[in-house]
Design an enzyme around this catalytic site. Structure first.
Site, PDB file in Angstrom:
ATOM      1  N   SER D  46     -75.542  33.548 -49.610  1.00 32.72           N
ATOM      2  CA  SER D  46     -76.533  34.373 -50.283  1.00 32.72           C
ATOM      3  C   SER D  46     -75.750  35.390 -51.096  1.00 32.72           C
ATOM      4  O   SER D  46     -74.927  36.130 -50.551  1.00 32.72           O
ATOM      5  CB  SER D  46     -77.432  35.052 -49.252  1.00 32.72           C
ATOM      6  OG  SER D  46     -78.505  35.692 -49.909  1.00 32.72           O
ATOM      7  N   GLU D  47     -75.970  35.439 -52.408  1.00 31.10           N
ATOM      8  CA  GLU D  47     -75.044  36.150 -53.293  1.00 31.10           C
ATOM      9  C   GLU D  47     -75.079  37.667 -53.125  1.00 31.10           C
ATOM     10  O   GLU D  47     -74.225  38.362 -53.666  1.00 31.10           O
ATOM     11  CB  GLU D  47     -75.259  35.742 -54.754  1.00 31.10           C
ATOM     12  CG  GLU D  47     -76.586  36.161 -55.351  1.00 31.10           C
ATOM     13  CD  GLU D  47     -77.645  35.079 -55.274  1.00 31.10           C
ATOM     14  OE1 GLU D  47     -77.581  34.243 -54.343  1.00 31.10           O
ATOM     15  OE2 GLU D  47     -78.555  35.079 -56.123  1.00 31.10           O
ATOM     16  N   ASN D  48     -76.040  38.183 -52.365  1.00 33.20           N
ATOM     17  CA  ASN D  48     -76.003  39.621 -52.094  1.00 33.20           C
ATOM     18  C   ASN D  48     -74.942  39.979 -51.054  1.00 33.20           C
ATOM     19  O   ASN D  48     -74.699  41.164 -50.818  1.00 33.20           O
ATOM     20  CB  ASN D  48     -77.380  40.143 -51.660  1.00 33.20           C
ATOM     21  CG  ASN D  48     -77.974  39.380 -50.508  1.00 33.20           C
ATOM     22  OD1 ASN D  48     -77.892  38.159 -50.455  1.00 33.20           O
ATOM     23  ND2 ASN D  48     -78.560  40.084 -49.567  1.00 33.20           N
TER      24      ASN D  48
END
Lengths: 216, 242, 242, 216
Positions: D46-48
């Site tokens: 998840s790119e966060n």
């Protein structure tokens, strides 16, 4: 009568301020940590990846995983943090370290610094020196005033540079100089070591400098 | 997807080739992947280029691959500890590319991060600037430096898990985390190997995505380069020389 | 050198000015320094430029400084949650600079790391490339992106100590660590404040050098933007929509 | 008879391989995680700032500090690690993620992708989409074959691009296409959805494509 290594370190230590983050080079600069003025808190950075470097460990408490940039065993403090070499030099390059105190072979009157190689001799490498002088907010050089073969404070360095216009102050066994590295004020003699005369400094310095002695 | 290998030899099997570029973690003798570099020596692979801050000291670490002349070129920041290195270099048997330590660290980080080039003040006006683009930003000069990416990386960590997550210990972290990101295949040696889920996910320094192979090597091979201490009776002065 | 302040107001005293550029951590409502941004609102300072991945949601976070029209410009990657933002932007009352999220993160990291510019593949051939240098490395095109550096940064951490060391929790880490490095003065709000020495130095995410001021704010102001759950009876499918 | 959302997700899931690190976009791509083939282990990024993303939490176990890139509460797995946004996109940009599955407004026959803005409408921002399509090794688009106003598979996108020559495969409700994004082989139709004819696909596709149906 010139300053001893300890006296040079003590003089450099006067440049420390409360809350400073400081990187100390190998040799005389390392001694500076013995002369931190009373009531002042200074945090030492070691460029291999440590902030809040403590003293050498007690005998028997050496840890192979805990060394300084000189590869010597050191110890931890309550404020200590560890980080990678990339993060360490991001800290250095990004201008977050207040002061770097390091040794030198030659310093020029415009602030050029040479301390990493002598052509024709085996080159060991610059390590982190080029990053430190380029990135740290203020650079203080502590070195012997003269080498065996002549002056070290020059009009222009003849050894390969570590950095261009990077030195702010030079503490030698004879005197203390400031350098206006980005401006036009050049180099200024601001202090003489105990018992050292202006003539003695002039005779041993190739660099041009103004005389701006404090309390003189 | 099993990442765990029983020993260093098997962890390197099938991925070593003559002439390859190898990233090797560590600073001095601290945090070096010595079991893996010894296994590379034993494999006999040669003409290697090593990216490593130092070259070990005589008899330990990468120096052992100098003894066998398996190293063609080093990309380093400091090799002053190593007499054999000096001999081979002066005899023209070894190529050497010096990088400022911070530039070396950042070139590796950039390699892992998909950044082909970046600008830095470090080295402007020095020999390091030769042949490099100099460019002004906001009135200051900077050098353009290119990224580095290896064929394989070998790293040493304190603890690893079966998912390949790594935790380093104290200043043994140094170059290991960036190198783990900057090679086609990263092999990690760890002192302690635990099942996935045993390490607090907020404490992981290298996420498992970067580690293809992992091997437990214990703590036997750890060296101190300069043993500096203070006597127990002395007052606690910071960094005092004894 | 005391870094600890009793409340958000005092932690910001003397450092706020009209027209300044402020980095503000967080992703969505996760890990935002809401107590500090509320204190900036209360200070009345205006014409601010905020660098923040998002702009809060209506009534929470930076959105509260939009209500009072204290924000002149946002540098963000996504502002879709915020109706007030859309109104002010469409009315021409608010400037907006969109950055791809990874480019935004890297520009901030570069700002803190003394790197004035770097190259990235992200955005080549898109609107984002307009006015930017395009350069080929090894046959691929990249954009040159400049670094970002703020007048102040406000960040939120889970735990901090009196030396300014910070630890973030889970995905509340996000933009906070880079922003802490990329401003003249960084102010950190922490849920838990402990004496220096209480945090394992291998677990510290932001070394104290980056944090000039720190204030304990507790855990009261934490929000969930989209509460997604699975019933306890359901089979554990990854990421299943319910 | 075209594929349902679930069937499209199931088809995209066939692109997963054991040990893959995968980033899933919002919408149909999220459903892909329900169709991971048996015996295959896939790690979701998840790119966060999270690797090893777990399912939505059980009711009552939502944690405001634990969300995905869509700002939804998620849960942890044994393999989970957390990192900063800079480190997350270093992972993305550096090509460490094997596969990205995402939605689109338009895809062109050369692999151009548009999925972030419609001129004249309020722009929400590209978030991490541009970084993902530029950096991830392989990009699979899952989308409805046609929009209300016409085809979405075009000769050339007319909406502003998210990325140039970035799409490797497109799964729609009607068919599956591959795109040779860096080479000259262009777009190829490799599968038809159950009960869908070649004529139907041709009628609804502006892009030029070769027919290369498997098992046809």
């Amino acid at each position: 009568m010139a300053w001893t290594r300890e006296q040079m370190a003590a003089r450099a230590a006067k440049e420390l301020r409360d809350g400073y983050y400081v990187n100390l080079g190998i040799g005389i600069p390392t001694l500076v940590s013995n002369f931190i003025p009373e009531g002042i808190e200074v945090n030492l950075q070691s460029e291999n990846g440590m902030l809040g470097m403590g003293p050498f460990p007690f005998e028997g408490e050496e840890d192979p995983d805990l060394i300084n940039a000189g590869k010597q065993t050191v110890s931890e403090l309550p404020s200590t943090s560890y980080f990678s070499s990339a993060d360490s030099f991001a800290m250095v390059r990004g201008g977050h370290i207040d002061l770097s105190i390091l040794g030198a072979m030659q310093v020029a009157q415009n602030g050029d610094l040479a301390n990493w190689m002598i052509p024709g001799k085996m080159v060991k490498g610059m390590g982190g020196a080029m990053d430190l002088v380029a990135g740290v907010k203020r650079v203080v050089v502590v070195m012997e005033h003269s080498a065996k073969d002549g002056p070290k404070l020059l009009k222009k360095c003849n050894l390969p540079l570590t950095g261009e216009r990077v030195v702010d102050m030079v503490v030698t066994d004879l005197a203390v100089f400031t350098i206006d590295k980005h401006g036009k004020d050049g180099m200024a003699l601001i202090e003489l070591a105990d018992g050292v005369t202006l003539e003695e400094v002039k005779a041993n310095t190739e660099a041009e400098f103004r005389v701006a002695l404090k309390n003189a | 997807m099993n990442k765990v290998y029983p020993d260093a030899k098997s962890a390197l099997e099938g991925i070593l080739k003559d002439g390859m570029m190898i990233m090797s973690g560590g600073f001095g003798l601290c945090g070096i992947p010595e079991t893996l570099s010894d296994a590379i020596r034993d494999s006999g692979v040669k003409n290697l280029t090593f990216i490593s801050n130092n070259a070990g000291v005589d008899g330990i670490g990468l120096s052992r691959l100098l003894e066998t002349r398996q190293i063609k070129k080093m990309i380093s920041s400091y090799v002053g500890e190593n007499k054999l290195f000096a001999q081979q270099y002066l005899a023209g048997e070894l190529e050497l590319e010096f990088n400022p330590q911070g530039t070396l660290a950042e070139r590796i980080r950039a390699g892992g991060a998909g950044i082909p080039a970046f600008f830095t003040k470090t080295g402007v006006g020095t020999l390091i600037a030769e042949g490099k683009e100099v460019r002004e930003f906001d009135g200051e000069k900077y050098l353009m430096e290119r990224s580095l990416f290896g064929d394989i990386a070998i790293v040493h960590a304190w603890m690893g898990d079966t998912a390949g997550n790594l935790v380093y210990r104290k200043t043994a972290r140094n170059f290991n985390p960036m190198m783990a990101t900057a090679a086609k295949i990263t092999v990690a040696e760890v002192e302690h190997l635990v099942p996935a889920g045993q390490i607090d996910p907020d404490h992981i320094h290298t996420p498992g995505i970067f580690v293809k192979r992992i091997v437990q090597v214990g703590t036997a091979k750890k060296h101190i380069e300069f043993r500096t201490t203070r006597p127990r009776t002395a007052q606690a002065a910071t960094g005092v020389e004894v």
